[in-house]
Write an enzyme that holds these catalytic residues in place. Structure first.
Site, PDB file in Angstrom:
ATOM      1  N   PHE A   1       3.333  -8.979   3.254  1.00  0.00           N
ATOM      2  CA  PHE A   1       4.163  -7.869   3.540  1.00  0.00           C
ATOM      3  C   PHE A   1       5.389  -7.866   2.344  1.00  0.00           C
ATOM      4  O   PHE A   1       5.737  -9.034   2.132  1.00  0.00           O
ATOM      5  CB  PHE A   1       4.832  -7.795   4.732  1.00  0.00           C
TER       6      PHE A   1
ATOM      7  N   ASP B   1       4.362 -16.089   9.111  1.00  0.00           N
ATOM      8  CA  ASP B   1       4.916 -14.722   9.569  1.00  0.00           C
ATOM      9  C   ASP B   1       4.133 -14.122  10.748  1.00  0.00           C
ATOM     10  O   ASP B   1       3.087 -13.816  10.327  1.00  0.00           O
ATOM     11  CB  ASP B   1       5.192 -14.001   8.308  1.00  0.00           C
TER      12      ASP B   1
ATOM     13  N   TYR C   1       9.911  -5.810  17.276  1.00  0.00           N
ATOM     14  CA  TYR C   1       9.880  -4.180  17.653  1.00  0.00           C
ATOM     15  C   TYR C   1       8.473  -3.827  17.695  1.00  0.00           C
ATOM     16  O   TYR C   1       8.135  -2.674  17.725  1.00  0.00           O
ATOM     17  CB  TYR C   1      10.755  -3.732  16.713  1.00  0.00           C
ATOM     18  N   LYS C   2       7.351  -4.531  17.164  1.00  0.00           N
ATOM     19  CA  LYS C   2       6.134  -4.280  17.195  1.00  0.00           C
ATOM     20  C   LYS C   2       5.508  -4.308  18.451  1.00  0.00           C
ATOM     21  O   LYS C   2       5.705  -3.824  19.322  1.00  0.00           O
ATOM     22  CB  LYS C   2       5.484  -5.046  15.762  1.00  0.00           C
TER      23      LYS C   2
ATOM     24  N   ARG D   1      -3.890   3.384   9.387  1.00  0.00           N
ATOM     25  CA  ARG D   1      -3.857   2.287  10.129  1.00  0.00           C
ATOM     26  C   ARG D   1      -3.690   2.744  11.595  1.00  0.00           C
ATOM     27  O   ARG D   1      -3.018   3.724  11.783  1.00  0.00           O
ATOM     28  CB  ARG D   1      -2.486   1.356   9.939  1.00  0.00           C
TER      29      ARG D   1
HETATM   30  C1  LIG Z   1       7.050  -5.707   9.959  1.00  0.00           C
HETATM   31  C2  LIG Z   1       7.075  -7.024   8.937  1.00  0.00           C
HETATM   32  C3  LIG Z   1       8.474  -7.428   8.675  1.00  0.00           C
HETATM   33  C4  LIG Z   1       9.609  -6.668   8.826  1.00  0.00           C
HETATM   34  O1  LIG Z   1      10.629  -7.285   8.284  1.00  0.00           O
HETATM   35  P1  LIG Z   1      12.383  -6.787   8.709  1.00  0.00           P
HETATM   36  O2  LIG Z   1      13.092  -7.686   8.394  1.00  0.00           O
HETATM   37  O3  LIG Z   1      12.217  -6.542  10.358  1.00  0.00           O
HETATM   38  O4  LIG Z   1      12.358  -5.370   8.089  1.00  0.00           O
HETATM   39  C5  LIG Z   1       8.396  -8.448   7.712  1.00  0.00           C
HETATM   40  N1  LIG Z   1       6.911  -8.945   7.478  1.00  0.00           N
HETATM   41  C6  LIG Z   1       6.056  -8.877   8.012  1.00  0.00           C
HETATM   42  C7  LIG Z   1       4.723  -9.319   7.739  1.00  0.00           C
HETATM   43  C8  LIG Z   1       5.883  -7.569   8.762  1.00  0.00           C
HETATM   44  O5  LIG Z   1       4.968  -6.954   9.245  1.00  0.00           O
END
Ligand SMILES: *Cc1c(COP(=O)(O)O)cnc(C)c1O
Length: 398
Positions: free
Chosen positions: A126, A195, A220-221, A372
């Site tokens: 990400f 992560d 939040y997921k 997705r």
């Molecule tokens: C959703 C997600 C993030 C989001 O990071 P934020 O700081 O909450 O915006 C980071 N890493 C991964 C792998 C994600 O899927």
């Protein structure tokens, strides 16, 4: 009724997690975007209203003590802990995932020590993780090397300080072998940082069992904490004394109200704290986590795989040949809780998703060609899956 619709009904009847759906605010939309923003647990609005009206409105400053605001980051961390296979006292909640990636990665390099001057980062990560890894590398005097997770083993060396990996790929839904990769990183004498954004709340992670060093994730997921709810940081117990945060704020000071000039970190996971926590979001998350009480993550994983298997079957049956191709691995051991489909015509994904949403099936897309669909076992059923596959077939057949 079609054969698949009948099967969906039987699967829903046999589903032991099905009653949990009533604990969420759901409507007649098929919601397959819980991997971006989890649905709202029905009891959260009243709880949050109490936090605002009574705890803030009436108790005001007293709530830092009397409403447990001050200790919320550790308390809520302990609530997340069983979902990711961690014993209490190792997780602290606060800040965003991005910020926690920064804290974890810089701390990892500091733990790795002298002579180790290379950070490995998941080449498919990400984007935020990659950007932050670049900055962390510059700050710590390390070089940064992007490698595919499959190539991490070959890339490890006596120079490797830290390795930042995504447990599940956010685009393809591919699940990586956390136990084996963690062991390889440890053997090389480096520090692992995972992560968990797309795995926590969807499948067992086993942080303690597999000897993970540091981990971060969002809430939040699959944890349904609400838009922008705070992230968490896991620091394995025996590394806590060596966790040297690059953001040493007053909240992680051994004596936060001593207002001392010199920083001295508190013991334990709360070393990961920085400044004043985001109490409203944090307490919405705490309330949201109650839906997990008594829900074994193994049962969630089992249903998740059944949902994604069934979706792939429905897509195979309903969607005209050649229009989409799954990029999510078919092997269960390599699949997270989402199905990603590549559209045959690049650039189609946005338009296809728009038409799906108009017909009450909500997923999302990642440019240029990936659709997705996230499957959240707490509130998605097999009837939803059958409808999503059928509507996708109609949209792509038209
Ligand atoms: C959703 C997600 C993030 C989001 O990071 P934020 O700081 O909450 O915006 C980071 N890493 C991964 C792998 C994600 O899927």
């Amino acid at each position: 009724m079609s054969e698949l619709a009948l099967r969906a009904r039987k699967l829903d009847e046999a589903d032991e997690l099905a009653p949990l759906r009533a604990r969420f605010v759901v409507d007649d939309v098929v919601y397959l975007d819980g991997n971006s923003l989890g649905a709202l647990p029905a009891h959260v609005p009243d709880r949050l209203a109490d936090v605002v009206r009574r705890q803030w409105g009436e108790l005001r400053i007293r709530s830092w003590e009397e409403s447990g605001w001050w200790t919320a980051p550790e308390r809520i961390g302990d609530r997340i802990a069983p979902l990711v296979g961690a014993a209490p006292g190792q997780i602290v909640v606060g800040d965003s995932t991005s910020v926690n990636v920064f804290k974890a990665l810089v701390a990892a390099v500091r733990i790795a020590g002298e002579g180790r001057d290379e950070i490995l980062v998941d080449a498919t990560t990400f984007p935020t993780d990659g950007y932050i890894a670049g900055s962390a590398a510059r700050m710590t005097g390390c070089s940064l090397r992007a490698v595919a997770p499959d190539e991490v083993r070959a890339a490890l060396s006596g120079r490797t300080a830290a390795v930042l990996l995504n447990h599940v790929d956010y685009r393809t839904g591919r699940l990586y072998d956390l136990p084996a990769l963690t062991a390889a990183v440890r053997e090389a004498g480096a520090v692992s940082v995972w992560d968990l954004c797309h795995s926590a709340g969807a499948l067992p992670v086993g942080l303690d069992e597999h000897g993970v060093d540091l981990a971060v994730g969002c809430t939040y997921k699959y944890l349904n904490g609400g838009p922008g709810s705070p992230a968490y940081l896991y620091v394995r117990r025996d590394l806590q004394d060596r966790f040297d945060s690059p953001l040493p704020g007053w909240n992680s000071h051994v004596e936060p109200f001593g207002m001392r000039g010199a920083y001295e970190p508190a013991p334990g996971a709360l070393r990961g704290r920085v400044g004043t926590p985001d109490i409203l979001s944090m307490l919405a998350l705490e309330a949201a986590l109650e839906v997990w009480d008594g829900v074994p993550i193994e049962a969630v994983r089992e249903k998740s795989l059944a949902l994604t298997d069934f979706f792939l079957e429905c897509v195979g049956e309903y969607v005209p040949d050649g229009r989409v191709e799954p990029v999510t691995p078919l092997a269960h051991a390599e699949r997270g809780s989402q199905v990603a489909l590549r559209c045959a015509h690049a650039g189609d994904a946005g338009d296809v998703m728009k038409r799906l949403i108009e017909r009450g099936v909500v997923g999302d897309y990642r440019a240029p060609d990936i659709l997705r669909f996230g499957f959240t076992p707490l509130y998605v059923g097999f009837g939803d899956v059958e409808r999503a596959g059928r509507v996708l077939g109609e949209v792509l057949g038209a």
